[in-house]
Scaffold this active site. Structure first.
Site, PDB file in Angstrom:
ATOM      1  N   GLU A 147     -66.521 -15.117 -63.194  1.00 23.87           N
ATOM      2  CA  GLU A 147     -65.148 -15.620 -63.355  1.00 23.87           C
ATOM      3  C   GLU A 147     -65.075 -17.149 -63.366  1.00 23.87           C
ATOM      4  OE1 GLU A 147     -62.484 -13.606 -60.662  1.00 23.87           O
ATOM      5  OE2 GLU A 147     -62.455 -11.892 -62.019  1.00 23.87           O
ATOM      6  N   GLU A 171     -64.526  -5.345 -64.456  1.00 21.88           N
ATOM      7  CA  GLU A 171     -64.008  -5.066 -63.115  1.00 21.88           C
ATOM      8  C   GLU A 171     -62.586  -4.552 -63.228  1.00 21.88           C
ATOM      9  OE1 GLU A 171     -63.944  -8.255 -60.269  1.00 21.88           O
ATOM     10  OE2 GLU A 171     -65.820  -9.082 -61.017  1.00 21.88           O
TER      11      GLU A 171
HETATM   12  C1  GLA Z   1     -62.532 -10.871 -58.951  1.00 20.91           C
HETATM   13  C2  GLA Z   1     -63.982 -11.146 -58.578  1.00 20.91           C
HETATM   14  C3  GLA Z   1     -64.562 -10.117 -57.671  1.00 20.91           C
HETATM   15  C4  GLA Z   1     -63.565  -9.686 -56.626  1.00 20.91           C
HETATM   16  C5  GLA Z   1     -62.315  -9.167 -57.296  1.00 20.91           C
HETATM   17  C6  GLA Z   1     -61.286  -8.616 -56.318  1.00 20.91           C
HETATM   18  O1  GLA Z   1     -62.370 -10.214 -60.111  1.00 20.91           O
HETATM   19  O2  GLA Z   1     -64.801 -11.300 -59.708  1.00 20.91           O
HETATM   20  O3  GLA Z   1     -65.716 -10.653 -57.083  1.00 20.91           O
HETATM   21  O4  GLA Z   1     -63.272 -10.763 -55.808  1.00 20.91           O
HETATM   22  O5  GLA Z   1     -61.727 -10.230 -58.003  1.00 20.91           O
HETATM   23  O6  GLA Z   1     -60.138  -8.131 -56.947  1.00 20.91           O
END
Ligand code: GLA
Ligand code: ZN
Length: 668
Positions: free
Chosen positions: A149, A308
């Site tokens: 991210e 995710e």
């Molecule tokens: C992000 C991060 C993860 C986690 C999620 C929780 O997407 O990449 O590591 O922290 O949020 O929702």
């Protein structure tokens, strides 16, 4: 040649290094029970992998890779560079970001490295080199997941120096720079490159980050520069991986709603496959995640990875309700309906400590499988096992495109005046919803994409029109294209200087109008627009339009400009262009698009979808897959068109009645 995914992945982020080794075999057994077939590992393990500078210990990672491989899991391998170990901050304080307030960060959190720190770049590439050398030949690793991210800006001295070089390269002379940023305002003229400072709260900006600034040209260039700086880090890691493992696809997970700091359209060309983390807030309307999935698919016009998503509640909203029975599968399959070729979660096992311990997971704190949530996850696993091979690689075809552009995102939200309520994403979403509700497939494209593939291109609030764009729009419409734009369009060039001679600047020709002034709506003020003898409410602002050549489709019904044009339509070459001079409410916009859709001939996938979401993906051998989703908790009827179809999720005949959150993937 870069490989493609050979199976539909069902899995997610797994952090076994937070647990003792004895627990891993049991975890894997539970994952198999839910038909999981992949795990994303090593996302935040830097401190374990490199306890001291240059000393690497991959023994734990080796073991988990072995156990997952033995269980025939596919592995999405992280490079672990998004969270830095404590020793690194202590030894090299310049690896930490300086924030918008001008404060240097210390050890803590994650995602807070300075992209222009030579120390960070060196330590990052050395770790990735070791990992790539070590795991290059492992056939179970199907994707490399770089960092995590990316986002956020740094305002440190290293970044300031790199920014000055970047500007020198872009503008060549100080004269060109002063002109581009219009620096005669407030005595801002620059006489030496080293007088340029970063636009943080101590300098030219104020208010929340990237929302208010004195010199938008400078601030927008800074965002471009920061996005590029992070992109260079990605490219650096990717190049290291490719040296040892040229074939396995490399990606980094895009995120947010969408991420304001990163120009994903610029980043897309470097991704072997797009991957996206989707966390719609509990109150987001269903068309919002749909829009973001369409944006992700359109970045490369290819299926993407849902890297995710939350199995149920998250921990970071003010209120995090559970996903209702059936809702988890519906929200995951919604991503698939719009082009995802994987369903992956954060997280596979709920942590015992840290800020995410109350974030949902496949293995919850109860560590039981006789639960509602687990049964639903296993049920989805079963369905994806059935349908995944058919869905994998299937494509979406759209004849409508909405323009979403990061420079516009930045510049539009930097505008001071004439109303504080300018919100780029919301303005775009109003228009996206028109196609979502009609079940018309829609791509979300950038200003550099090819328009000629589309029957209709909609560019709401196209505030910034860079050189050459207006000519591209003109030629698209001339040749028979259909184009819609709105208030706050055609206002400025690529460094935020206003086009003189009346709004919408270079779009005056194609729209056949010019705008003399724009009125801002104040709270409580109601202005109506009259269209086809009906009246609709409008908000935000009203353009006072001179419809030179254009036909008037709607007029204002209130204020001193009552009776003047609010919406116009212009014949231009073989095509047409519409100008919407105000922020129409949903009803008014629906009425307008009933007309526009008819004019352009773009087709809905189903005419009466009974408030169901319908998308279509087509497989390589031409099989049409209709995703029919009930994104509500109320029962809905399946459109007749699908009566004799079969649901590939279950292998059964299509159900004519769909309960709340039911999804069918129908084919004949
Ligand atoms: C992000 C991060 C993860 C986690 C999620 C929780 O997407 O990449 O590591 O922290 O949020 O929702
Ligand atoms: Zn920095």
């Amino acid at each position: 040649m870069t490989k493609t995914l050979s199976r539909f992945l069902y899995g997610g982020d797994y952090n076994p290094d937070q647990w003792t080794e004895e627990t891993w075999p049991e975890d894997i057994k539970v994952f198999k029970k839910a038909d999981l077939n992949s795990a994303t590992i090593n996302i935040f393990s830097w401190a374990v992998l490199e306890p001291r500078e240059g000393v690497y210990d991959f023994s734990k990672l080796d073991k988990i890779v072995q156990e997952l491989s033995d269980a025939n899991f596919n592995i999405v391998m992280g490079t672990a560079t998004a969270a830095m170990p404590a020793w690194m901050f202590k030894k090299y304080p310049d690896i930490a970001r300086v924030d918008y307030q001008g404060r240097r960060h210390v050890f803590g959190q994650r995602h807070n490295f300075c992209p222009n720190s030579k120390n960070y770049q060196r330590l990052d590439s050395e770790l990735v080199k070791k990992l790539a050398q070590h795991y290059a030949d492992n056939p179970h690793i199907v994707v490399w997941h770089v960092n995590n991210e990316y986002g956020g800006n740094c305002y440190c001295g290293n970044c300031q120096n790199a920014f000055r070089d970047w500007l020198r390269n872009k503008y060549k002379t100080l004269g060109a720079l002063n002109k581009a940023w219009n620096m005669n305002v407030w005595s801002h003229t620059i006489y030496d490159w080293d007088e340029i400072v970063v636009p943080n709260e101590l300098g030219d900006a104020w208010g929340p980050e990237s929302s208010e600034t004195i010199v938008a040209g400078l601030s927008i260039d800074y965002l471009r520069f920061q996005s590029e700086s992070l992109q260079n880090l990605f490219k650096m890691e990717k190049a290291v991986i490719k040296k040892y493992d040229p074939e396995t696809p490399v990606t980094t997970n895009f995120h947010s709603l969408p991420n304001k700091m990163i120009d994903y359209q610029k980043w897309a060309q470097d991704q072997d496959i797009i991957s996206y983390d989707s966390y719609p807030t509990y109150d987001a309307p269903a068309y919002k995640p749909a829009f973001l999935y369409d944006l992700m698919r359109s970045l490369k016009h290819q299926p993407f990875m849902l890297m995710e998503s939350a199995p149920s509640q998250v921990n970071w909203q003010s209120y995090s309700p559970l996903k209702r029975p059936g809702q988890m599968a519906a929200t995951e399959l919604q991503a698939v309906a719009h082009g995802a070729d994987t369903v992956q979660f954060f997280q596979l096992k709920q942590a015992v400590g840290g800020s995410e311990k109350f974030h949902s997971a496949i293995i919850a704190h109860s560590q039981r499988t006789d639960t509602r949530a687990f049964r639903e996850l296993a049920d989805l696993g079963q369905k994806l096992k059935e349908a995944g091979p058919t869905i994998l690689g299937s494509k979406t075809k759209a004849k409508v495109a909405i323009v979403f552009d990061w420079s516009n995102f930045w510049s539009y939200e930097y505008v001071d005046g004439i109303t504080q309520d300018l919100n780029y994403v919301d303005s775009i979403l109003d228009y996206y919803r028109q196609f979502y509700e009609r079940n018309i497939p829609t791509d979300i494209i950038g200003v550099d994409d090819d328009f000629s593939n589309y029957d209709l291109v909609v560019a709401p609030v196209l505030y910034m029109v860079k050189a050459g764009l207006a000519e591209k729009i003109n030629s698209y419409v001339e040749k028979g294209g259909h184009f819609v734009t709105t208030y706050m369009s055609g206002m400025v060039d690529s460094t935020d200087n206003v086009y003189l001679g009346g709004y919408p600047g270079p779009l005056k020709d194609v729209t056949g109008i010019w705008v003399e002034e724009s009125d801002a709506m104040v709270p409580g003020q109601k202005v109506r627009v009259k269209m086809d003898d009906k009246e609709y409410e409008t908000s935000l602002m009203c353009d006072l339009i001179h419809p030179n050549k254009a036909k008037v489709l709607a007029s204002y019904a209130d204020e001193f400009y009552a009776g003047t044009a609010a919406i116009t339509e212009n014949d231009y070459g073989k095509g047409k262009a519409w100008y919407v001079g105000t922020k129409l409410g949903h009803q008014g916009l629906t009425q307008l698009f009933n007309h526009i859709v008819l004019e352009t001939g773009v087709e809905s996938l189903v005419c009466d979808s009974h408030k169901l979401e319908v998308t279509k993906r087509v497989t390589a051998d031409g099989k049409k897959l209709y995703f029919v989703l009930n994104m509500s908790n109320e029962e809905r009827e399946l459109p007749n068109k699908f009566a004799d179809y079969e649901d590939i999720l279950t292998g059964e005949k299509a159900k004519s009645s769909m309960k709340g959150w039911d999804v069918q993937v129908l084919t004949k």
